[in-house]
Design a protein around this motif. Sequence first.
Motif, PDB file in Angstrom:
ATOM      1  N   VAL A   1      15.542  44.044 133.251  1.00 30.60           N
ATOM      2  CA  VAL A   1      15.918  45.355 132.731  1.00 30.60           C
ATOM      3  C   VAL A   1      16.586  46.177 133.838  1.00 30.60           C
ATOM      4  N   ASP A   2      17.593  46.959 133.480  1.00 31.32           N
ATOM      5  CA  ASP A   2      18.366  47.746 134.441  1.00 31.32           C
ATOM      6  C   ASP A   2      17.905  49.202 134.396  1.00 31.32           C
ATOM      7  N   LEU A   3      17.192  49.623 135.466  1.00 30.19           N
ATOM      8  CA  LEU A   3      16.646  50.978 135.540  1.00 30.19           C
ATOM      9  C   LEU A   3      17.292  51.765 136.674  1.00 30.19           C
TER      10      LEU A   3
ATOM     11  N   HIS B   1       0.350  45.574 132.796  1.00 29.74           N
ATOM     12  CA  HIS B   1       0.508  44.207 132.312  1.00 29.74           C
ATOM     13  C   HIS B   1       1.887  43.932 131.694  1.00 29.74           C
ATOM     14  N   ALA B   2       2.850  44.780 131.991  1.00 29.62           N
ATOM     15  CA  ALA B   2       4.219  44.524 131.543  1.00 29.62           C
ATOM     16  C   ALA B   2       4.854  43.460 132.443  1.00 29.62           C
ATOM     17  N   ASP B   3       5.797  42.693 131.908  1.00 28.66           N
ATOM     18  CA  ASP B   3       6.508  41.692 132.699  1.00 28.66           C
ATOM     19  C   ASP B   3       7.877  42.253 133.069  1.00 28.66           C
ATOM     20  N   LEU B   4       7.985  42.676 134.332  1.00 30.98           N
ATOM     21  CA  LEU B   4       9.195  43.314 134.851  1.00 30.98           C
ATOM     22  C   LEU B   4       9.888  42.432 135.883  1.00 30.98           C
ATOM     23  N   SER B   5       9.711  41.149 135.755  1.00 31.44           N
ATOM     24  CA  SER B   5      10.318  40.226 136.701  1.00 31.44           C
ATOM     25  C   SER B   5      11.834  40.394 136.736  1.00 31.44           C
ATOM     26  N   TYR B   6      12.375  40.447 137.945  1.00 31.80           N
ATOM     27  CA  TYR B   6      13.814  40.589 138.190  1.00 31.80           C
ATOM     28  C   TYR B   6      14.395  41.924 137.706  1.00 31.80           C
ATOM     29  N   ALA B   7      13.542  42.875 137.382  1.00 32.87           N
ATOM     30  CA  ALA B   7      14.020  44.200 136.961  1.00 32.87           C
ATOM     31  C   ALA B   7      14.601  44.959 138.153  1.00 32.87           C
ATOM     32  N   ASN B   8      15.554  45.841 137.878  1.00 26.42           N
ATOM     33  CA  ASN B   8      16.164  46.647 138.935  1.00 26.42           C
ATOM     34  C   ASN B   8      15.712  48.097 138.806  1.00 26.42           C
ATOM     35  N   PHE B   9      14.747  48.483 139.687  1.00 23.23           N
ATOM     36  CA  PHE B   9      14.182  49.831 139.714  1.00 23.23           C
ATOM     37  C   PHE B   9      14.806  50.686 140.805  1.00 23.23           C
ATOM     38  N   SER B  10      15.910  50.265 141.368  1.00 22.93           N
ATOM     39  CA  SER B  10      16.463  50.955 142.519  1.00 22.93           C
ATOM     40  C   SER B  10      16.570  52.465 142.275  1.00 22.93           C
ATOM     41  N   MET B  11      15.882  53.249 143.112  1.00 24.38           N
ATOM     42  CA  MET B  11      15.880  54.715 143.084  1.00 24.38           C
ATOM     43  C   MET B  11      15.153  55.300 141.871  1.00 24.38           C
TER      44      MET B  11
ATOM     45  N   ARG C   1      10.337  39.318 142.176  1.00 26.00           N
ATOM     46  CA  ARG C   1      11.770  39.445 142.496  1.00 26.00           C
ATOM     47  C   ARG C   1      12.400  40.724 141.964  1.00 26.00           C
ATOM     48  N   ALA C   2      11.584  41.713 141.630  1.00 24.60           N
ATOM     49  CA  ALA C   2      12.124  43.001 141.169  1.00 24.60           C
ATOM     50  C   ALA C   2      12.696  43.791 142.337  1.00 24.60           C
ATOM     51  N   ASN C   3      13.635  44.670 142.051  1.00 20.53           N
ATOM     52  CA  ASN C   3      14.239  45.528 143.071  1.00 20.53           C
ATOM     53  C   ASN C   3      13.720  46.953 142.886  1.00 20.53           C
TER      54      ASN C   3
ATOM     55  N   ASP D   1      11.846  43.538 146.257  1.00 19.73           N
ATOM     56  CA  ASP D   1      12.509  44.364 147.261  1.00 19.73           C
ATOM     57  C   ASP D   1      11.962  45.782 147.163  1.00 19.73           C
ATOM     58  N   LEU D   2      11.114  46.151 148.124  1.00 17.26           N
ATOM     59  CA  LEU D   2      10.532  47.490 148.172  1.00 17.26           C
ATOM     60  C   LEU D   2      11.072  48.272 149.374  1.00 17.26           C
ATOM     61  N   SER D   3      12.192  47.841 149.884  1.00 17.29           N
ATOM     62  CA  SER D   3      12.729  48.452 151.095  1.00 17.29           C
ATOM     63  C   SER D   3      13.022  49.943 150.892  1.00 17.29           C
TER      64      SER D   3
END
Length: 234
Positions: free
Chosen positions: A125-127, A144-154, A169-171, A191-193
């Motif tokens: 999902v693109d967030l 318990h949601a599956d957010l694998s490979y989701a993009n949470f940037s900002m 592998r989420a961002n 990626d939690l940078s």
Amino acid sequence: MEVNKFLQRYSAGERAFPQTNLREAELVKVNLSKVDLTAADLRQSRLGRTNLSGACLRKADLSESILWGTDLTKADLKRALLREADLSGAILTKANLKRANLTKAILKGANLSNAKLSEALMWEVDLRPTADYRTNLSHADLSHADLSYANFSMAILYQANLDGAKLCRANLSAGMGLNTDLTEASLQGADLSYANFSGAILSKANLLDADLTGTNFDDADLTEAIMPDGSVYK
């Protein structure tokens, strides 16, 4: 059902349209508040800026639909299909999305504050933010949601509940996760940078191979968390 007939019946006061076929319907900037479209077929429909506040869309199929800026405040979308739907800028405050399928959905700049997303499927999902707004997930229930490979940037995750969520592998780079509950969350390879997780609860979380460059964990609870190098935080 023909769109004109559907709108005429709604204007006349009818609200219940369960299992209605409105596939590829053009319903832009229409007032459909509190409409009942349980299990309706709305695939590839265009619902941009439509008022669907308080609507019942349980088990409805909105796959590949366009919902730019759509008002879904307090809408019931439990178990709805929203695969590859574009919800950029949508208002989903207090919406019920429990067990909904949002695989590859676009939620850029959407307001999901206080939304219920427990056990939702949100792969890829693109967030990410829009030019004007950051995606808001403050106080949202993502347990318990599956957010694998989701993009949470900002994204804003203030006091969000991610207890037991899968974020492999989420961002989450530059995200704001103050006081977020990530108890037992799977963040392997995430990626939690430069994210801010000050005061967050990461007890027993899996951070194996995660990128923690510049991440702020001030006052965070990392008890028994698996760190990027495989060690267990004491």
